[in-house]
Design a protein around this motif. Sequence first.
Motif, mmCIF file in Angstrom:
data_model
loop_
_atom_site.group_PDB
_atom_site.id
_atom_site.type_symbol
_atom_site.label_atom_id
_atom_site.label_comp_id
_atom_site.label_asym_id
_atom_site.label_seq_id
_atom_site.Cartn_x
_atom_site.Cartn_y
_atom_site.Cartn_z
ATOM 1 N N ILE A 1 6.571 -69.171 92.121
ATOM 2 C CA ILE A 1 6.661 -70.014 90.148
ATOM 3 C C ILE A 1 7.130 -67.689 89.561
ATOM 4 N N THR A 2 7.954 -68.381 88.931
ATOM 5 C CA THR A 2 7.720 -67.509 88.199
ATOM 6 C C THR A 2 6.120 -67.485 86.963
ATOM 7 N N ALA A 3 5.597 -66.612 86.510
ATOM 8 C CA ALA A 3 4.555 -67.387 85.506
ATOM 9 C C ALA A 3 4.655 -67.516 83.869
ATOM 10 N N GLY A 4 4.574 -68.751 83.767
ATOM 11 C CA GLY A 4 4.731 -69.240 82.328
ATOM 12 C C GLY A 4 5.857 -70.248 82.290
ATOM 13 N N ASP B 1 1.161 -71.920 85.063
ATOM 14 C CA ASP B 1 -0.053 -70.156 84.765
ATOM 15 C C ASP B 1 1.347 -69.217 84.006
ATOM 16 N N THR B 2 0.391 -68.569 83.556
ATOM 17 C CA THR B 2 1.107 -67.605 82.511
ATOM 18 C C THR B 2 0.426 -66.120 82.781
ATOM 19 N N ARG B 3 -0.251 -66.055 84.184
ATOM 20 C CA ARG B 3 -0.857 -65.425 84.958
ATOM 21 C C ARG B 3 -0.499 -65.292 86.465
ATOM 22 N N ALA C 1 9.929 -57.556 82.805
ATOM 23 C CA ALA C 1 9.272 -56.348 81.787
ATOM 24 C C ALA C 1 10.052 -57.047 80.947
ATOM 25 N N GLN C 2 9.184 -56.626 79.621
ATOM 26 C CA GLN C 2 9.100 -57.398 78.928
ATOM 27 C C GLN C 2 8.966 -56.181 77.267
ATOM 28 N N LYS C 3 7.869 -55.564 78.042
ATOM 29 C CA LYS C 3 7.060 -54.889 76.843
ATOM 30 C C LYS C 3 6.327 -53.892 77.735
ATOM 31 N N VAL D 1 6.251 -61.361 79.036
ATOM 32 C CA VAL D 1 6.202 -61.790 78.082
ATOM 33 C C VAL D 1 4.681 -61.624 78.154
ATOM 34 N N ASN D 2 3.566 -62.324 79.541
ATOM 35 C CA ASN D 2 2.412 -63.086 79.610
ATOM 36 C C ASN D 2 1.839 -61.579 79.978
ATOM 37 N N GLY D 3 2.206 -60.963 79.723
ATOM 38 C CA GLY D 3 1.864 -59.338 79.581
ATOM 39 C C GLY D 3 0.934 -59.533 81.341
ATOM 40 N N ASN D 4 1.678 -60.081 81.906
ATOM 41 C CA ASN D 4 1.047 -59.683 84.061
ATOM 42 C C ASN D 4 2.084 -58.332 84.619
ATOM 43 N N PRO D 5 1.585 -56.862 85.051
ATOM 44 C CA PRO D 5 2.161 -55.893 85.093
ATOM 45 C C PRO D 5 3.979 -55.995 85.664
ATOM 46 N N THR D 6 4.745 -55.267 85.761
ATOM 47 C CA THR D 6 5.994 -56.228 86.145
ATOM 48 C C THR D 6 6.786 -54.698 86.452
#
Length: 333
Positions: free
Chosen positions: A127-130, A195-197, A224-226, A252-257
């Motif tokens: 699943i994609t985080a979030g 899960d967001t992580r 990647a968002q940020k 968007v959830n702060g995971n390295p992408t």
Amino acid sequence: ITAGAASQLAFTTAQQTRAVGTCSAVVTVQTRDPFNNPAPVVAITPLTLASSSGTMTFFSDPACTAGISGLTVALGSTTANFYFRDTVSGAPTLTVGGTGLGTAVQTETLNAGTAASLAFVTSGQTITAGACSAIATVRAQDSFLNPAAVGAAAPLALTSTSGTLVFFSDSACATTVTQVSIAAGASTASFYFRDTRAGSPTVTATHATLGAVGQGETFVAGAAQKLVFTTAPQSIADSTCSAAVTVQTQDVNGNPTNVAALTTLALTSGSGTLAFYSDGSCGALVTSVDVPADSNSVTFYFRDTAAGTPTLIATSAPLAQGSQTETVTTVTK
């Protein structure tokens, strides 16, 4: 009036309903003439045994200890007996056949035993985080791993090895839960999770008497968002080269992408005297750095000849820019 020659087979015992793993009552098959009269065979007659269940076994004795693959009708007799056992619940058919006699078919019923453990019916998910998961289903099963209905509602506590994973009762992941229940008379309960992580947490369902069952899930980072500075702010003396500064692309959830293609980050600062470098000795000036394809970070260095609190800014549209404030102090001469 005597019966005609044996030409067909028929079951004379009724269909049975048994618990899985138990030996059946006797099963009797009979040779008959075309008018369904019992017809003795004029020679020892072998009969084949088969079942639609791949786990059914046949026996010659009521304790189901002597396995057989076929049976015989004795000379001058009209019947042969056997027993069966199966560990899988369902409605398998028994088929008895003989040369010149055709086949006789009978359906039996095998019921599951008492619930003894838990198992996941659904597979582990990626699943994609979030994002909300697909449905996850846990079932109660007997000692032979057949689905087994519970006699009373069976609450299942839901836990995870991830501190950020949350469970839900609905497919939109709107209503949080910490447990679900297998209803009385049913064998399954379902839930959803999010899960967001990014990572590989284990999801576990636990019942007081049926024990626990766990399943590994996989959460992958989103797009990647940020841009985010992952190294801590620095305090350095003026005119000295900084330690390494690392900027990372994150979802968007702060995971390295990882980025799909080489991504150039423009480097700027609020200080007119600050310069950026690609090396740890501050010898090679740069105004931008590149995150390589299939990577998620890049490192650079800086130096400022004036004291102050300059803000470093990394920019690469359409990603949200990253910034970090550093401290540059004056060296006392």
